[in-house]
Design an enzyme around this catalytic site. Structure first.
Site, short mmCIF file in Angstrom:
data_model
loop_
_atom_site.label_atom_id
_atom_site.label_comp_id
_atom_site.label_asym_id
_atom_site.label_seq_id
_atom_site.Cartn_x
_atom_site.Cartn_y
_atom_site.Cartn_z
N CYS A 157 0.79 -1.14 0.18
CA CYS A 157 0.04 -0.15 -0.03
C CYS A 157 0.89 1.21 -0.02
CB CYS A 157 -0.89 0.06 1.37
SG CYS A 157 -1.80 1.60 1.57
N CYS A 212 1.14 4.07 4.24
CA CYS A 212 2.10 4.35 5.54
C CYS A 212 3.49 3.73 4.95
CB CYS A 212 1.82 3.25 6.28
SG CYS A 212 0.25 3.34 7.38
N TYR A 227 -1.44 31.95 5.95
CA TYR A 227 -1.65 30.48 5.52
C TYR A 227 -2.70 29.74 6.32
CZ TYR A 227 2.87 31.52 3.64
OH TYR A 227 4.03 31.86 2.75
N GLU A 257 -5.42 33.38 3.24
CA GLU A 257 -5.20 32.13 2.85
C GLU A 257 -5.32 32.41 1.23
OE1 GLU A 257 -5.12 28.74 3.47
OE2 GLU A 257 -5.61 28.48 1.46
N CYS A 292 5.62 21.87 8.11
CA CYS A 292 5.30 20.35 7.76
C CYS A 292 6.79 19.93 6.90
CB CYS A 292 4.07 20.09 6.98
SG CYS A 292 4.08 21.19 5.56
N1 SAH Z 1 -3.39 27.05 9.34
C1 SAH Z 1 -4.29 25.96 8.72
C2 SAH Z 1 -3.88 25.33 7.45
C3 SAH Z 1 -2.28 24.98 7.15
S1 SAH Z 1 -2.21 24.36 5.49
C4 SAH Z 1 -4.56 24.82 9.66
O1 SAH Z 1 -4.01 24.65 10.48
O2 SAH Z 1 -5.65 24.11 9.39
C5 SAH Z 1 -1.52 25.21 4.60
C6 SAH Z 1 -2.45 26.44 4.00
O3 SAH Z 1 -1.66 27.10 3.22
C7 SAH Z 1 -3.30 25.81 3.06
O4 SAH Z 1 -4.84 26.00 3.33
C8 SAH Z 1 -3.04 26.10 1.64
O5 SAH Z 1 -4.27 26.39 0.84
C9 SAH Z 1 -2.43 27.62 1.97
N2 SAH Z 1 -1.70 28.32 0.99
C10 SAH Z 1 -0.76 27.63 0.25
N3 SAH Z 1 0.07 28.66 -0.53
C11 SAH Z 1 -0.41 29.90 0.04
C12 SAH Z 1 0.11 31.28 -0.21
N4 SAH Z 1 1.08 31.44 -1.02
N5 SAH Z 1 -0.44 32.34 0.26
C13 SAH Z 1 -1.48 31.92 1.31
N6 SAH Z 1 -2.01 30.62 1.83
C14 SAH Z 1 -1.40 29.69 0.92
#
Ligand code: SAH
Length: 499
Positions: A102, A105, A355, A376, A454
């Site tokens: 798979c 994982c 973000y 966002e 991440c």
């Molecule tokens: N803080 C949120 C999401 C984090 S994931 C939580 O904890 O749930 C990262 C996010 O960044 C995603 O929603 C993605 O759409 C957004 N993203 C990606 N590139 C971006 C950019 N250049 N400017 C603003 N947001 C962006």
């Protein structure tokens, strides 16, 4: 010392271990015995022969292995694991019978304790090597109590096996062939009962599965989402049609299926999930495109609400089939609490949450801040964030749609350089933050920046930038959000030096 053992075990003069100028070479089908020293970003074992790197899938740090070269490049090669000569102390028997085939994982054959150790080391290596930091210590990774059954969202492909039976499961690594499997050990345990019920409904009513090759057939994927705090479950069938035949029968069967029958104990692993799971939403998502993108844009509700409801602390969220939402509920709660602790809010602060997705961190912090501005790039996520703010009566929030590296510098310029923030949170995708954004963040003079990352490599790069502009790293706290996988999540407190 790793040694060349020839092609299929025989001597081979051509594949010399050392060429005249001491550059190692090898070619396809050569075999070697090597020690695995580390894991790569996709969990593959890494071994070296005189500086030449071999990547070996399914090999673990500490293994002594016999491998065969599959593809040789100038400085590295991909090799196949033929035999584990001496197993690493990290090794454990995967709990899932299809873990190897798979694509989900990558680390089930590694003990959980060692997975966490490896993730911590990976972050520390990046901080040292990329960031040039010598005096920062990464805290031990905060792991899950039970590193299984943690996902609250799954998208199972539907297809046929070679005998023409309907199957659901997961794609084998890097392919589109389905490994039939209903008891995935990282998904919520209610998934298996739902998959069985949908399969039965399709068989009894002759509803076809989608065929990627000829673009015929109806059911493409089954999306299951669960809300841990409330026990609500959503089932969404992604279909290649405008209507789902016998939809009323599907609804009846799903409402009758017992979600808790599989809870408690699967493959000897206990789960502590909400035993009171119940289906709150059944819908279809129409996707008639010939594409790998799973979800289409239009949704029709067959039963219940178009969303399920979850809570993070006191904050309530509506989650629709298309919403982005953190996948590991228990660890998200812990991580957000750490963000709150690092932000150290007193109540009068202005926070910029960059973000922000559907505003989960924004709303969590808005409980204690004077004002939170979220930025966002995905418009639907911003719509969700605004709706969730209304749902929670949080009038102290404002959301901007666009790229953070454009919106924030623009707002700063518009203010004539007067835009300030007390706290900034950054939660970028793997590529990290744009320099233009980081530069504006520095100009906004926040006392503290909380960086949720991440990807340790881009995190280290961005920390280096901020530390050259008057900031210092306070604490590096990793969380394991995706047990059994190679994903690494880190929360970092960054403080302005003169505060
Ligand atoms: N803080 C949120 C999401 C984090 S994931 C939580 O904890 O749930 C990262 C996010 O960044 C995603 O929603 C993605 O759409 C957004 N993203 C990606 N590139 C971006 C950019 N250049 N400017 C603003 N947001 C962006």
């Amino acid at each position: 010392m790793p040694g060349y053992i020839g092609q299929s075990g025989t001597e081979d003069k051509n594949a010399a271990l050392q060429s005249e100028n001491n550059i190692f070479t090898c070619k396809k089908n050569d075999e070697f015995i090597i020690d695995i020293e580390d894991l790569g970003t996709d969990g593959e074992g890494i071994g070296k022969i005189q500086g030449y790197t071999l990547f070996v899938k399914d090999a673990l740090t500490g293994d002594k292995v016999r491998v065969k070269i599959m593809k040789a490049k100038k400085k590295y090669a991909y090799a196949k694991l033929l035999e584990i000569i001496e197993p690493s102390e990290w090794r454990t028997e995967p709990a899932c019978p299809v873990a190897k085939q798979c694509g989900g994982c990558q680390l089930q054959h590694c003990s959980y304790e060692k997975q966490l150790e490896w993730k911590r080391k990976k972050i520390q290596d990046c901080l040292n090597r990329i960031g040039g930091f010598t005096d920062i210590q990464t805290e031990p990774v905060i792991g899950m109590d039970i590193p299984y059954y943690y996902r609250n969202k799954a998208q199972f492909p539907v297809g046929y096996d070679k005998d023409g039976n309907i199957v659901t499961g997961f794609y084998a690594g890097r392919t589109h062939s389905i490994i039939p499997f209903k008891n995935c050990l990282v998904q919520h345990p209610c998934s298996s009962a739902i998959l069985e019920t949908v399969t039965k409904y399709m068989e009894e009513n002759k509803v076809s599965a989608y065929n990627e090759t000829n673009h015929k057939g109806i059911v493409r994927h089954i999306l299951i989402r669960t809300a841990q705090a409330t026990g609500e479950v959503m089932v969404c069938l992604i279909i290649n049609a405008d209507k789902l035949p016998y939809a009323d029968k599907l609804v009846k069967m799903l409402l009758e299926c017992s979600l808790s029958q599989k809870s408690g104990n699967i493959n000897g692993i206990n789960n502590n999930f909400n035993e009171n799971s119940f289906i709150k939403s059944i819908c279809i998502n129409i996707n008639k495109e010939n594409t790998n993108v799973i979800l289409g844009n239009s949704i029709e509700v067959l039963y219940g609400t178009p969303y399920i409801t979850d809570y993070i602390g006191e904050v309530v969220y509506h989650i629709s089939p298309l919403s982005f939402y953190q996948v590991n509920y228990g660890q998200t709660v812990r991580l957000y609490e750490k963000v709150m602790e690092f932000a150290d809010l007193k109540g009068d602060e202005v926070v910029w949450d960059l973000y922000c997705g559907i505003g989960t961190i924004s709303l969590f912090l808005a409980q204690k801040a004077a004002k939170v501005c979220g930025v966002e790039i995905v418009p639907q996520a911003v719509d969700d964030a605004r709706e969730n703010a209304i749902l929670n009566n949080m009038e102290n929030t404002e959301f901007f749609n666009g790229a953070a590296e454009e919106i924030v510098p623009l707002q700063y310029e518009k203010s004539g350089g007067k835009l300030k923030a007390d706290i900034v949170t950054l939660d970028p995708p793997r590529k990290g933050c744009d320099e233009k954004l980081l530069n504006t963040v520095v100009n906004m003079e926040p006392a503290r920046i909380v960086y949720v990352s991440c990807d340790p490599a881009t995190l280290a790069r961005d920390l280096k930038y901020l530390c050259n502009k008057g900031y210092e790293v306070g604490k590096v706290q990793p969380y394991d959000m995706f047990g059994q996988s190679c994903h690494i999540e880190t929360v970092v407190l960054i403080q302005r030096k003169d505060t």
